[in-house]
Scaffold this active site. Structure first.
Site, short mmCIF file in Angstrom:
data_model
loop_
_atom_site.label_atom_id
_atom_site.label_comp_id
_atom_site.label_asym_id
_atom_site.label_seq_id
_atom_site.Cartn_x
_atom_site.Cartn_y
_atom_site.Cartn_z
CD GLU A 263 1.74 8.29 4.69
OE1 GLU A 263 2.20 9.41 4.37
OE2 GLU A 263 0.75 7.78 4.12
CD GLU B 261 -3.02 1.16 2.18
OE1 GLU B 261 -3.55 2.23 2.54
OE2 GLU B 261 -3.37 0.04 2.61
CE LYS C 48 -2.52 26.28 -6.64
NZ LYS C 48 -1.69 27.23 -5.85
CG ASP D 283 -11.71 12.90 -2.94
OD1 ASP D 283 -10.53 12.46 -2.92
OD2 ASP D 283 -12.01 14.03 -2.52
CG ASP E 281 -1.30 15.94 -2.86
OD1 ASP E 281 -1.97 16.55 -3.71
OD2 ASP E 281 -0.75 16.49 -1.90
CB THR F 16 -9.92 6.03 5.11
OG1 THR F 16 -10.28 6.96 4.08
CG2 THR F 16 -9.46 4.73 4.47
NE ARG F 17 -8.80 9.87 11.46
CZ ARG F 17 -8.18 10.74 12.26
NH1 ARG F 17 -8.87 11.43 13.13
NH2 ARG F 17 -6.88 10.91 12.19
CE1 TYR F 18 -9.16 13.85 1.66
CE2 TYR F 18 -9.58 11.87 0.35
CZ TYR F 18 -9.46 13.25 0.45
OH TYR F 18 -9.68 14.03 -0.65
#
Length: 261
Positions: free
Chosen positions: A117, A92, A170, A202, A166, A240-242
């Site tokens: 991570e 992951e 831009k 998303d 991420d 997930t929280r995000y």
């Protein structure tokens, strides 16, 4: 995927200060992650990170130099990294707060999981959770993920997950998106035939970007047969929280899976 309160998206690549396993890796011009730190770690988190991460971290120098595509990698099998027998290994990239990785490791003790991570707070959170759960089928990499990808053996992974990276919205930052031809090459090398690359976002533009790259690559096939295949989470998805935060804001997640041909 960054699900901590301090970051919204994946910071998944460059690492834990002072980790010998990646000390010799030269910094790349455009990293895929943003901030390395959020709020100061609590004393207990910092203590656990210092105590437990050395036992969980992967030493890149101990990994065999990968063979060329199509030939087995020499040296110790990747499964030997784990403290218990595993039948397959999954990676992951950018595990954020670690909700998904922790759930997967608990539900599939016969599979080894490598989590990468760069965000220190996420790394500390998962390190603490793994110590409490006493799971032996997880190893961590807290630094730039590219050197890790380049040292893992060819065909050694059953699945690669890239969850809520991420999007770098831009245009001038698009070169920092993780989904790029060179990283697709890396994933293609690492996946065994029939292996899966899973991508969740998303951000509609990043979904389109990823689909354009993967659909144009003859090494991958999109597994979706109907719209619900990418609109609905995969089986066993813990959330997930995000993701919850994104949905509260009205953003609609998409779940994309590609099979290595």
């Amino acid at each position: 995927m960054i699900d901590s309160a301090d970051n919204d998206h994946d910071t998944s690549t460059r690492g834990t200060p002072g980790r010998e396993s990646s000390a010799n890796a030269a910094p790349r011009e455009a990293a895929f992650f943003g901030r390395r730190k959020g709020k100061p770690l609590r004393a207990g988190q910092a203590d656990r990170l210092a105590r437990d991460l050395p036992h969980l971290a992967i030493d890149l120098t101990a990994l065999p130099v990968p063979a060329s595509p199509g030939t087995p990698s020499p040296g110790t099998p990747l499964a030997a990294l784990f403290g218990q027998p595993v039948r397959a290994v999954r990676l992951e990239i950018g595990f954020g707060g670690g909700e998904h990785l922790l759930s997967e490791a608990r539900n599939h003790p016969d599979i080894g999981y490598i989590g990468a991570e760069a965000f220190l707070n996420g790394l500390a959170k998962l390190t603490s959770a793994l110590a409490e759960a006493a799971l032996g089928n997880v190893r961590l990499h807290g630094d730039d993920v590219v050197p890790l990808l380049d040292r893992l053996p060819t065909g050694s992974l059953e699945r690669v997950d890239l969850l809520y990276p991420d999007p770098w919205p831009k245009r001038r930052h698009w070169k920092r998106r993780f989904v790029q031809p060179d990283n697709i090459d890396r994933i293609a090398r690492l996946l065994a035939p029939g292996g899966r690359f899973r991508f969740a976002t998303d951000v509609e533009d990043y979904a389109g970007w990823t689909l354009r790259h993967l659909l144009a690559d003859e090494r991958f096939a999109w597994t979706a047969r109907r719209a619900d295949d990418w609109r609905r989470p995969w089986a066993g998805w813990p959330g997930t929280r995000y993701e919850a935060k994104a949905m509260r804001a009205g953003r609609v997640p998409g779940y994309y899976e590609f099979q290595r041909i």
